[in-house]
Design a protein around this motif. Structure first.
Motif, PDB file in Angstrom:
ATOM      1  N   VAL A  13       0.864  -1.180   0.000  1.00 14.69           N
ATOM      2  CA  VAL A  13       0.000   0.000   0.000  1.00 14.69           C
ATOM      3  C   VAL A  13       0.898   1.226   0.000  1.00 14.69           C
ATOM      4  N   ARG A  14       0.706   2.087  -0.986  1.00 13.95           N
ATOM      5  CA  ARG A  14       1.501   3.306  -1.093  1.00 13.95           C
ATOM      6  C   ARG A  14       0.588   4.517  -0.946  1.00 13.95           C
ATOM      7  N   MET A  15       0.998   5.432  -0.107  1.00  7.65           N
ATOM      8  CA  MET A  15       0.277   6.683   0.096  1.00  7.65           C
ATOM      9  C   MET A  15       1.144   7.805  -0.449  1.00  7.65           C
ATOM     10  N   MET A  16       0.560   8.664  -1.252  1.00  9.09           N
ATOM     11  CA  MET A  16       1.299   9.754  -1.870  1.00  9.09           C
ATOM     12  C   MET A  16       0.848  11.096  -1.290  1.00  9.09           C
ATOM     13  N   GLY A  17       1.634  12.133  -1.578  1.00 13.27           N
ATOM     14  CA  GLY A  17       1.282  13.478  -1.138  1.00 13.27           C
ATOM     15  C   GLY A  17       1.175  13.575   0.380  1.00 13.27           C
ATOM     16  N   PHE A  18       0.193  14.323   0.847  1.00 12.68           N
ATOM     17  CA  PHE A  18       0.025  14.532   2.292  1.00 12.68           C
ATOM     18  C   PHE A  18      -0.306  13.237   3.028  1.00 12.68           C
ATOM     19  N   LEU A  19      -0.781  12.213   2.308  1.00 10.52           N
ATOM     20  CA  LEU A  19      -1.111  10.936   2.942  1.00 10.52           C
ATOM     21  C   LEU A  19       0.129  10.208   3.452  1.00 10.52           C
ATOM     22  N   LYS A  21       2.673  11.448   5.108  1.00 11.17           N
ATOM     23  CA  LYS A  21       2.938  11.854   6.493  1.00 11.17           C
ATOM     24  C   LYS A  21       1.928  11.216   7.445  1.00 11.17           C
ATOM     25  N   LEU A  22       0.662  11.150   7.027  1.00  9.59           N
ATOM     26  CA  LEU A  22      -0.373  10.572   7.879  1.00  9.59           C
ATOM     27  C   LEU A  22      -0.197   9.067   8.070  1.00  9.59           C
ATOM     28  N   SER A  23       0.502   8.422   7.146  1.00  6.77           N
ATOM     29  CA  SER A  23       0.670   6.967   7.237  1.00  6.77           C
ATOM     30  C   SER A  23       2.048   6.557   7.772  1.00  6.77           C
ATOM     31  N   GLU A  24       2.822   7.525   8.237  1.00  9.51           N
ATOM     32  CA  GLU A  24       4.133   7.196   8.817  1.00  9.51           C
ATOM     33  C   GLU A  24       3.966   6.199   9.954  1.00  9.51           C
ATOM     34  N   TYR A  45      -5.967  -1.286   6.808  1.00  7.63           N
ATOM     35  CA  TYR A  45      -4.748  -0.473   6.789  1.00  7.63           C
ATOM     36  C   TYR A  45      -4.921   0.783   7.635  1.00  7.63           C
ATOM     37  N   THR A  46      -6.030   1.478   7.457  1.00 10.97           N
ATOM     38  CA  THR A  46      -6.224   2.736   8.180  1.00 10.97           C
ATOM     39  C   THR A  46      -6.455   2.524   9.672  1.00 10.97           C
ATOM     40  N   LEU A  47      -6.916   1.346  10.064  1.00 12.56           N
ATOM     41  CA  LEU A  47      -7.088   1.063  11.492  1.00 12.56           C
ATOM     42  C   LEU A  47      -5.746   1.023  12.221  1.00 12.56           C
ATOM     43  N   GLN A  48      -4.662   0.810  11.477  1.00  7.81           N
ATOM     44  CA  GLN A  48      -3.329   0.766  12.072  1.00  7.81           C
ATOM     45  C   GLN A  48      -2.754   2.153  12.322  1.00  7.81           C
ATOM     46  N   GLU A  52      -6.413  10.782  11.963  1.00 10.44           N
ATOM     47  CA  GLU A  52      -6.313  11.725  10.853  1.00 10.44           C
ATOM     48  C   GLU A  52      -6.246  11.001   9.512  1.00 10.44           C
ATOM     49  N   LEU A  53      -5.607   9.833   9.482  1.00 12.86           N
ATOM     50  CA  LEU A  53      -5.527   9.061   8.236  1.00 12.86           C
ATOM     51  C   LEU A  53      -6.908   8.546   7.843  1.00 12.86           C
TER      52      LEU A  53
END
Length: 108
Positions: A13-19, A21-24, A45-48, A52-53
């Motif tokens: 799973v790859r998050m780009m842009g401002f996402l 930072k939220l997925s660090e 994925y987002t539950l982890q 904000e993510l």
């Protein structure tokens, strides 16, 4: 990339842009059952991550926010297809924030 083992696949799973930072701090590699939908995978994925993510990805109805482009293995997937599109071996999901606006001065 993914390797199928005992009906599980490893998905990137790859998050780009401002996402980004939220997925660090979230491992971009997930092990899921073969046949898991994109919706189920992203929900897991987002539950982890941070609240904000989740807020950045999902609207109040549990749908993908309209300002995001979802790409599965290089192909754009419509948000309406997220529940029906299944993850398989070698899947890579990328979420890209859509950027709009500004002035374009293209050469003639």
């Amino acid at each position: 990339m993914a390797a199928e083992i005992n009906n599980t696949v490893s998905v990137t799973v790859r998050m780009m842009g401002f996402l980004q930072k939220l997925s660090e701090g979230i491992n971009p590699q997930l092990q899921v059952q073969s046949g898991t939908s994109i919706y189920e995978l992203l929900d897991r994925y987002t539950l982890q991550g941070k609240e904000e993510l989740r807020t950045a990805l999902w609207d109040s109805r549990g749908q993908l926010n309209g300002g995001l482009e979802l790409i599965l293995n290089g192909q754009v997937i419509a948000p309406s297809q997220m529940r029906d599109t299944k993850i398989s071996q070698d899947s890579e999901i990328t979420l890209i924030p859509v950027i709009a606006g500004g002035e374009h001065n293209y050469p003639a």
